[in-house]
Design a protein around this motif. Sequence first.
Motif, short mmCIF file in Angstrom:
data_model
loop_
_atom_site.label_atom_id
_atom_site.label_comp_id
_atom_site.label_asym_id
_atom_site.label_seq_id
_atom_site.Cartn_x
_atom_site.Cartn_y
_atom_site.Cartn_z
N ILE A 1 -21.80 33.89 -36.33
CA ILE A 1 -20.65 34.72 -36.73
C ILE A 1 -20.15 35.54 -35.53
O ILE A 1 -18.95 35.64 -35.29
CB ILE A 1 -21.05 35.66 -37.89
CG1 ILE A 1 -21.45 34.84 -39.12
CG2 ILE A 1 -19.90 36.60 -38.24
CD1 ILE A 1 -22.08 35.65 -40.24
N HIS A 2 -21.11 36.06 -34.78
CA HIS A 2 -20.76 36.94 -33.65
C HIS A 2 -19.94 36.19 -32.60
O HIS A 2 -18.90 36.65 -32.14
CB HIS A 2 -22.06 37.49 -33.04
CG HIS A 2 -21.87 38.73 -32.23
ND1 HIS A 2 -22.92 39.44 -31.73
CD2 HIS A 2 -20.75 39.37 -31.82
CE1 HIS A 2 -22.46 40.47 -31.05
NE2 HIS A 2 -21.15 40.45 -31.08
N HIS A 3 -20.44 35.01 -32.21
CA HIS A 3 -19.76 34.23 -31.17
C HIS A 3 -18.50 33.54 -31.70
O HIS A 3 -17.41 33.68 -31.15
CB HIS A 3 -20.73 33.20 -30.59
CG HIS A 3 -20.12 32.32 -29.55
ND1 HIS A 3 -19.54 31.11 -29.87
CD2 HIS A 3 -19.95 32.47 -28.21
CE1 HIS A 3 -19.05 30.56 -28.76
NE2 HIS A 3 -19.29 31.35 -27.75
N ASN B 1 -16.94 42.00 -22.46
CA ASN B 1 -18.24 42.52 -22.88
C ASN B 1 -19.11 41.42 -23.48
O ASN B 1 -20.30 41.31 -23.16
CB ASN B 1 -18.07 43.61 -23.95
CG ASN B 1 -17.34 44.83 -23.44
OD1 ASN B 1 -17.27 45.06 -22.24
ND2 ASN B 1 -16.77 45.61 -24.35
N HIS B 2 -18.51 40.61 -24.37
CA HIS B 2 -19.31 39.56 -25.02
C HIS B 2 -19.69 38.46 -24.04
O HIS B 2 -20.80 37.92 -24.12
CB HIS B 2 -18.57 39.01 -26.24
CG HIS B 2 -18.57 39.98 -27.38
ND1 HIS B 2 -17.61 40.95 -27.53
CD2 HIS B 2 -19.45 40.16 -28.40
CE1 HIS B 2 -17.90 41.68 -28.60
NE2 HIS B 2 -19.01 41.22 -29.15
N THR B 3 -18.78 38.13 -23.13
CA THR B 3 -19.09 37.11 -22.14
C THR B 3 -20.31 37.53 -21.31
O THR B 3 -21.23 36.74 -21.07
CB THR B 3 -17.87 36.86 -21.23
OG1 THR B 3 -16.77 36.48 -22.05
CG2 THR B 3 -18.13 35.76 -20.22
N GLY C 1 -19.98 50.33 -30.60
CA GLY C 1 -19.86 50.33 -29.14
C GLY C 1 -20.97 49.57 -28.46
O GLY C 1 -21.55 48.64 -29.03
N TRP C 2 -21.27 49.99 -27.24
CA TRP C 2 -22.21 49.30 -26.38
C TRP C 2 -23.05 50.28 -25.58
O TRP C 2 -22.56 51.36 -25.22
CB TRP C 2 -21.44 48.44 -25.36
CG TRP C 2 -20.67 47.30 -25.94
CD1 TRP C 2 -19.51 47.40 -26.65
CD2 TRP C 2 -21.00 45.91 -25.86
NE1 TRP C 2 -19.10 46.15 -27.02
CE2 TRP C 2 -19.98 45.22 -26.54
CE3 TRP C 2 -22.04 45.19 -25.27
CZ2 TRP C 2 -19.98 43.83 -26.66
CZ3 TRP C 2 -22.04 43.81 -25.39
CH2 TRP C 2 -21.02 43.14 -26.08
N GLY C 3 -24.26 49.88 -25.26
CA GLY C 3 -25.04 50.58 -24.24
C GLY C 3 -24.94 49.74 -22.97
O GLY C 3 -25.11 48.52 -23.04
N VAL D 1 -25.75 46.00 -24.15
CA VAL D 1 -26.26 45.65 -25.48
C VAL D 1 -25.20 46.06 -26.51
O VAL D 1 -24.77 47.22 -26.55
CB VAL D 1 -27.65 46.27 -25.77
CG1 VAL D 1 -27.68 47.78 -25.59
CG2 VAL D 1 -28.12 45.89 -27.18
N ASP D 2 -24.78 45.09 -27.29
CA ASP D 2 -23.75 45.29 -28.31
C ASP D 2 -24.39 46.02 -29.49
O ASP D 2 -25.34 45.50 -30.10
CB ASP D 2 -23.23 43.91 -28.75
CG ASP D 2 -22.02 43.99 -29.68
OD1 ASP D 2 -21.79 45.06 -30.27
OD2 ASP D 2 -21.34 42.96 -29.82
N VAL D 3 -23.90 47.21 -29.81
CA VAL D 3 -24.45 47.93 -30.97
C VAL D 3 -23.42 48.10 -32.09
O VAL D 3 -23.55 49.00 -32.92
CB VAL D 3 -25.11 49.29 -30.57
CG1 VAL D 3 -26.33 49.05 -29.70
CG2 VAL D 3 -24.13 50.23 -29.88
N GLU E 1 -22.17 47.03 -35.65
CA GLU E 1 -23.03 46.57 -36.76
C GLU E 1 -23.05 45.04 -36.87
O GLU E 1 -24.06 44.45 -37.25
CB GLU E 1 -22.58 47.21 -38.08
CG GLU E 1 -22.98 48.68 -38.15
CD GLU E 1 -22.63 49.35 -39.46
OE1 GLU E 1 -21.89 48.74 -40.27
OE2 GLU E 1 -23.10 50.48 -39.68
N HIS E 2 -21.93 44.39 -36.49
CA HIS E 2 -21.89 42.92 -36.61
C HIS E 2 -22.95 42.24 -35.72
O HIS E 2 -23.28 41.09 -35.91
CB HIS E 2 -20.49 42.37 -36.34
CG HIS E 2 -19.99 42.51 -34.93
ND1 HIS E 2 -18.72 42.98 -34.61
CD2 HIS E 2 -20.57 42.25 -33.73
CE1 HIS E 2 -18.56 42.98 -33.30
NE2 HIS E 2 -19.66 42.55 -32.74
N ALA E 3 -23.44 42.99 -34.74
CA ALA E 3 -24.42 42.43 -33.79
C ALA E 3 -25.83 42.39 -34.37
O ALA E 3 -26.69 41.65 -33.86
CB ALA E 3 -24.42 43.23 -32.50
MN MN3 Z 1 -19.83 42.17 -30.77
#
Ligand code: MN3
Length: 252
Positions: free
Chosen positions: A76-78, A125-127, A177-179, A212-214, A216-218
């Motif tokens: 789902i994420h990708h 970010n995802h890449t 967001g992200w760390g 690191v994707d934080v 909720e979908h992650a």
């Molecule tokens: Mn994400």
Amino acid sequence: MDHDLSRRNAIGSIAALGALGLSGSEALSAQPKIRPAKFSPTEIGYDAQKQEFVLPELPYAYNALEPVIDEQTMRIHHDKHHAGYVKGANTAVAKLNEYLWQGGDPALIQHWERQLSFHMGGHINHTLFWTGMKPESEGGGGKPEGNLLAQIEKDFGTYSAFVEYFTSAATKVEGSGWGWLVYEPASRRLMVLQMQNQQDMMFASAVPLLGVDVWEHAYYLKYQNRRADYAKAFMRVVNWEEVSRRYEAARA
Ligand code: MN3
């Protein structure tokens, strides 16, 4: 308009150097040392022939990061979330081009610039996220080595202090967001940043090394509200070779 923009950017860069504690002439002479992150079109996911951003394939199978990240979340994420950012980035670029060449209401520039910032942020970010991970069975996790480990120890004390700080910062991101572990070239140090959404609270000189994707979908399907558990587990699939490569490129 071009002239105004470049002048504003130049002033902005100098102001940023001032904020880092450099005086005017030092700031100017130090300026060439600030390099933005350099990525190839393939790394970013850009098709030069189509002239559009594209969804890069995962560098491993959807289930390869189990049990840290489950297959369904990865699919789902990708396939849905990341694909959505790619589509959004292409739409924003097209709309801004439309404005540039065909004119229209200038208020739309702000709207589509915001869209571009959010969706391009999501795409980049995802890449970086996918390639920043590696299955445990193929050497993911463990510890960084060499120069990167030395810099982590210099800037955070010990590797375990870094892990504690990085995972706590990621866990405490307000909302989605992200760390990030970033390298800041002017001060030649590593920093941990809490990015909100896909772009906020990160500055232009920060070179992203590990994110690191934080959102909720992650993690929500497997970890529900236990974001801290997910952030800690994430460390088991970090691709330190890739993070180290980014670090060496950033400080070169
Ligand atoms: Mn994400």
